[in-house]
Design an enzyme around this catalytic site. Structure first.
Site, short mmCIF file in Angstrom:
data_model
loop_
_atom_site.label_atom_id
_atom_site.label_comp_id
_atom_site.label_asym_id
_atom_site.label_seq_id
_atom_site.Cartn_x
_atom_site.Cartn_y
_atom_site.Cartn_z
N LYS A 173 78.79 -0.73 41.26
CA LYS A 173 79.14 -1.79 40.27
C LYS A 173 80.44 -1.42 39.55
CE LYS A 173 77.35 -1.05 36.38
NZ LYS A 173 77.61 -0.34 35.13
N LYS A 227 86.79 3.18 30.70
CA LYS A 227 85.58 3.64 31.41
C LYS A 227 85.66 3.29 32.90
CE LYS A 227 81.38 4.93 32.28
NZ LYS A 227 81.19 6.35 32.58
N THR A 285 78.20 0.12 30.63
CA THR A 285 79.48 0.01 31.34
C THR A 285 79.60 -1.42 31.89
OG1 THR A 285 79.32 2.32 32.00
CG2 THR A 285 80.94 0.96 33.17
N1 LIG Z 1 73.25 7.16 34.49
C1 LIG Z 1 74.45 7.59 34.20
O1 LIG Z 1 74.82 8.72 34.56
C2 LIG Z 1 75.39 6.76 33.41
C3 LIG Z 1 75.27 5.40 33.31
N2 LIG Z 1 76.19 4.68 32.60
C4 LIG Z 1 76.06 3.23 32.46
O2 LIG Z 1 75.06 3.01 31.48
C5 LIG Z 1 74.31 1.84 31.79
C6 LIG Z 1 72.85 2.20 31.93
O3 LIG Z 1 72.72 3.16 32.92
P1 LIG Z 1 71.33 3.88 33.26
O4 LIG Z 1 70.59 4.16 32.03
O5 LIG Z 1 71.68 4.96 34.19
O6 LIG Z 1 70.63 2.72 34.06
P2 LIG Z 1 69.09 2.41 34.31
O7 LIG Z 1 69.11 1.59 35.54
O8 LIG Z 1 68.28 3.63 34.27
O9 LIG Z 1 68.71 1.52 33.05
C7 LIG Z 1 69.12 0.20 32.95
C8 LIG Z 1 68.56 -0.42 31.69
O10 LIG Z 1 68.93 -1.80 31.69
C9 LIG Z 1 67.74 -2.59 31.57
N3 LIG Z 1 67.88 -3.85 32.27
C10 LIG Z 1 68.28 -4.06 33.52
N4 LIG Z 1 68.33 -5.38 33.79
C11 LIG Z 1 67.92 -6.02 32.68
C12 LIG Z 1 67.76 -7.38 32.34
N5 LIG Z 1 68.04 -8.35 33.20
N6 LIG Z 1 67.34 -7.67 31.10
C13 LIG Z 1 67.06 -6.69 30.22
N7 LIG Z 1 67.20 -5.37 30.49
C14 LIG Z 1 67.63 -5.05 31.71
C15 LIG Z 1 66.66 -1.74 32.19
O11 LIG Z 1 65.39 -2.21 31.74
P3 LIG Z 1 64.07 -1.88 32.60
O12 LIG Z 1 63.65 -0.52 32.19
O13 LIG Z 1 63.12 -2.95 32.22
O14 LIG Z 1 64.47 -1.95 34.05
C16 LIG Z 1 67.04 -0.38 31.63
O15 LIG Z 1 66.65 -0.25 30.29
C17 LIG Z 1 74.95 1.29 33.05
O16 LIG Z 1 75.89 0.32 32.68
C18 LIG Z 1 75.62 2.49 33.67
O17 LIG Z 1 76.71 2.11 34.49
C19 LIG Z 1 77.21 5.29 31.93
C20 LIG Z 1 77.37 6.62 31.98
C21 LIG Z 1 76.50 7.47 32.76
O1 LIG Z 2 79.21 6.63 34.43
C1 LIG Z 2 78.85 7.70 34.86
C2 LIG Z 2 79.23 8.97 34.30
O2 LIG Z 2 78.78 10.03 34.79
O3 LIG Z 2 80.02 8.97 33.34
#
Ligand SMILES: NC(=O)C1=CN([C@@H]2O[C@H](COP(=O)(O)OP(=O)(O)OC[C@H]3O[C@@H](n4cnc5c(N)ncnc54)[C@H](OP(=O)(O)O)[C@@H]3O)[C@@H](O)[C@H]2O)C=CC1
Ligand SMILES: O=CC(=O)O
Length: 525
Positions: free
Chosen positions: A469, A401, A243
């Site tokens: 965010k 989104k 996102t």
């Molecule tokens: N959780 C949810 O319910 C939902 C989330 N989203 C969106 O999906 C995305 C991911 O969410 P989610 O999986 O929950 O988040 P997490 O925080 O669990 O995962 C984030 C990922 O990004 C990586 N990351 C963060 N910073 C960096 C960096 N500087 N360089 C490289 N990799 C990096 C992390 O790596 P590392 O493991 O090394 O930290 C990890 O793989 C977000 O944009 C979120 O808004 C969308 C729908 C639903």
């Molecule tokens: O981005 C979060 C979700 O639940 O969708």
């Protein structure tokens, strides 16, 4: 004939067959021929019926324990839209062609043999259908659907891990990378390959998905020093499912497309559980051809509902049934006897749906049935409602989104406020959760998160920092078109307070704690 085995090159992009192909028309012809041979020779296969698309809305009721009891599905006939696809019951063109080939060759053989008796026709058709099947198995004739052979996945957090896992479980050849390498290990043990940079993943895969935390990391992983763009080339595709805001997405898209590769932004709606269950909703925009190429992959990770329509001579006596991709057949239907006359004169019944692990329940058309076999003898057509939307130019997926998550963040803040007010006036917030779940403002989000919020527990599905965010980015989007968004702005302030109190990595429902803190501060004053 199109030779394209697993991993075989066809042009720049490699394709393989769908991991779990559904029964083809040839398979069905064979079954039909065995069971109703007169049908096979009596007439050529019918052309695919005209597509029918329906919009549906679901309301659910829950028991006092909060468990989902049943879902009610209301259907309305509507024109075809993005994301619609015909279901198998409507014979996709490719399967129809297969049937035609089998039938036509069968007839030629029949005529050449100068045999016009029914038995000869059936035999010839069955023999040809068998030959087609053998040819398909030997890859001499391959009419199956295709999908990219090598799939990369970057970012294995709460969302990325289960999404990649579903691709692996579905039989895809997946290569993973994550900044923290240990998160790759469970996927490697399931069969994924590992590469040590996004660049290497992109270079070794046909299409690469990225699921990163926020705009900065999405940009860095795509366009940084060893970023995916460096491994991209014509014929490959990059799909960013993180996102982010439209500007970031456009920047990533431009860098990817500069390499000659294709780009799709595809943020998802749905949280940890939908990601685990393969029930996400994809909001895509960018290269339409990439959208079409990766559609089978999106459908592995995304939601699909199949709505069936039993044919009946009496238009008032049609029933609707719902299938779920996790089950091989229709999951179950129960006739409610309520029917709705819809615009355009179409009539469908409302049916209440219960998931029952492949076993039939309820009654349809007045007949009891209890097994899939019984059902197969009933004629029906069905449409597949897919939860992937193609929204046009890059930026539109991101915008959709952000709008959705802006609403979600405000809803959660408002729900939290209501829970605390109910407590303050001496009501039981558990009862509030139950009351809300039964009325017009019911939402799976309140029903799922309410009970743990009552206990001040916030197991992380959607981290609070990501919700804040998204609100920040949504406010930026609103600002860019000079639209006031006072409710979202107020909600954003609450999430900021929650973050400053160390709740960033809790679930976003922990925003209620920010309100609690405000209440406590006020009562001290
Ligand atoms: N959780 C949810 O319910 C939902 C989330 N989203 C969106 O999906 C995305 C991911 O969410 P989610 O999986 O929950 O988040 P997490 O925080 O669990 O995962 C984030 C990922 O990004 C990586 N990351 C963060 N910073 C960096 C960096 N500087 N360089 C490289 N990799 C990096 C992390 O790596 P590392 O493991 O090394 O930290 C990890 O793989 C977000 O944009 C979120 O808004 C969308 C729908 C639903
Ligand atoms: O981005 C979060 C979700 O639940 O969708």
């Amino acid at each position: 004939m199109r030779g394209k085995g697993n991993g075989e090159k066809r042009g720049p992009l490699r394709f393989c067959r769908r991991p779990s192909p559904s029964a083809s028309a040839v398979d069905r012809s064979l079954q039909l021929a065995a069971r109703h041979s007169s049908l096979v020779i009596a007439r050529p296969p019918s052309p695919p019926p005209l597509p029918l698309f329906f919009s549906s809305s679901f309301s659910s009721s829950s028991s006092s324990s909060g468990e989902l009891q049943n879902e009610e599905c209301h259907l309305q006939e509507r024109p075809a839209e993005n994301g619609d696809e015909l279901g198998e019951g409507q014979l996709p063109a490719i399967h129809f062609c297969e049937s035609v080939i089998a039938y036509a060759v069968g007839m030629v053989v029949n005529v050449q043999q100068r045999r016009d008796c029914a038995g000869g026709g059936v035999t010839a058709t069955v023999v040809v259908a068998l030959l087609v099947k053998v040819a398909r198995n030997w890859k001499l004739l391959d009419l199956s659907d295709e999908m990219p052979a090598h799939v990369g996945f970057l970012g294995l957090g709460i969302m990325g891990s289960p999404m990649a896992q579903n691709l692996i479980k579905a039989g895809c050849n997946v290569t993973v990378w994550n900044r923290t390498k240990s998160k790759c290990d469970p996927l490697i043990s399931l069969g994924a390959k590992y590469k040590s940079s996004p660049e290497e993943v992109a270079a070794s895969c046909d299409v690469t998905f990225a699921m990163l935390a926020e705009p900065e990391s999405a940009l860095d992983v795509a366009c940084g020093e060893h970023g995916a763009a460096r491994g991209m080339s014509p014929g490959k595709g990059y799909i960013d499912v993180s996102t982010v805001d439209g500007a970031t997405s456009k920047l990533i898209g431009t860098k990817i497309k500069d390499t000659g590769a294709l780009f799709l932004e595809a943020p998802v709606s749905g949280s940890k559980k939908p990601a685990e269950d393969g029930q996400l909703i994809f909001l895509t925009a960018g290269d339409r051809s990439l959208f079409e190429m990766v559609a089978p992959l999106l459908d592995i990770m995304g939601k699909q509902r199949k709505i069936g329509f039993l044919k009946s001579s009496d238009p008032l006596n049609r029933d609707t049934i719902l299938a779920d991709k996790r089950h091989s057949g229709i999951v179950g239907a129960e006739k409610m006897g309520r029917r709705t006359r819809l615009s355009g004169g179409a009539t469908v019944a409302s049916a209440s749906i219960s998931v029952c692990d492949g076993e039939w329940i309820g009654k349809l058309l007045g007949d009891s049935f209890s097994s899939t076999d019984n059902f197969r003898s009933i004629r029906y057509t069905w449409a597949r409602l897919l939860s992937r939307f193609f929204l046009g130019d890059v930026g539109n997926g991101a915008a959709m989104k952000l709008v959705v998550n802006m609403i979600m963040g405000s809803m959660m803040a408002s729900f939290s406020e209501g829970m605390l007010l109910s407590e303050k006036v001496g009501l039981d917030p558990r009862v509030l959760v139950e009351v809300v779940s039964q009325g017009a403002i019911s939402s799976p989000m309140f029903s799922m998160k309410g009970p743990s919020m009552v206990q001040s527990m916030y197991p992380t599905a959607f981290p609070l920092k990501h919700q804040q965010k998204d609100l920040r980015l949504a406010l930026g989007l609103a600002e860019s078109v000079s639209q006031p968004t006072p409710i979202a702005a107020a909600a954003n302030e609450l999430y900021k307070v929650a973050k400053s109190r160390g709740l960033s990595d809790h679930d976003f429902s922990a925003v209620i704690e920010a309100l609690r803190i405000k209440l406590q501060t006020q009562s001290k004053e």
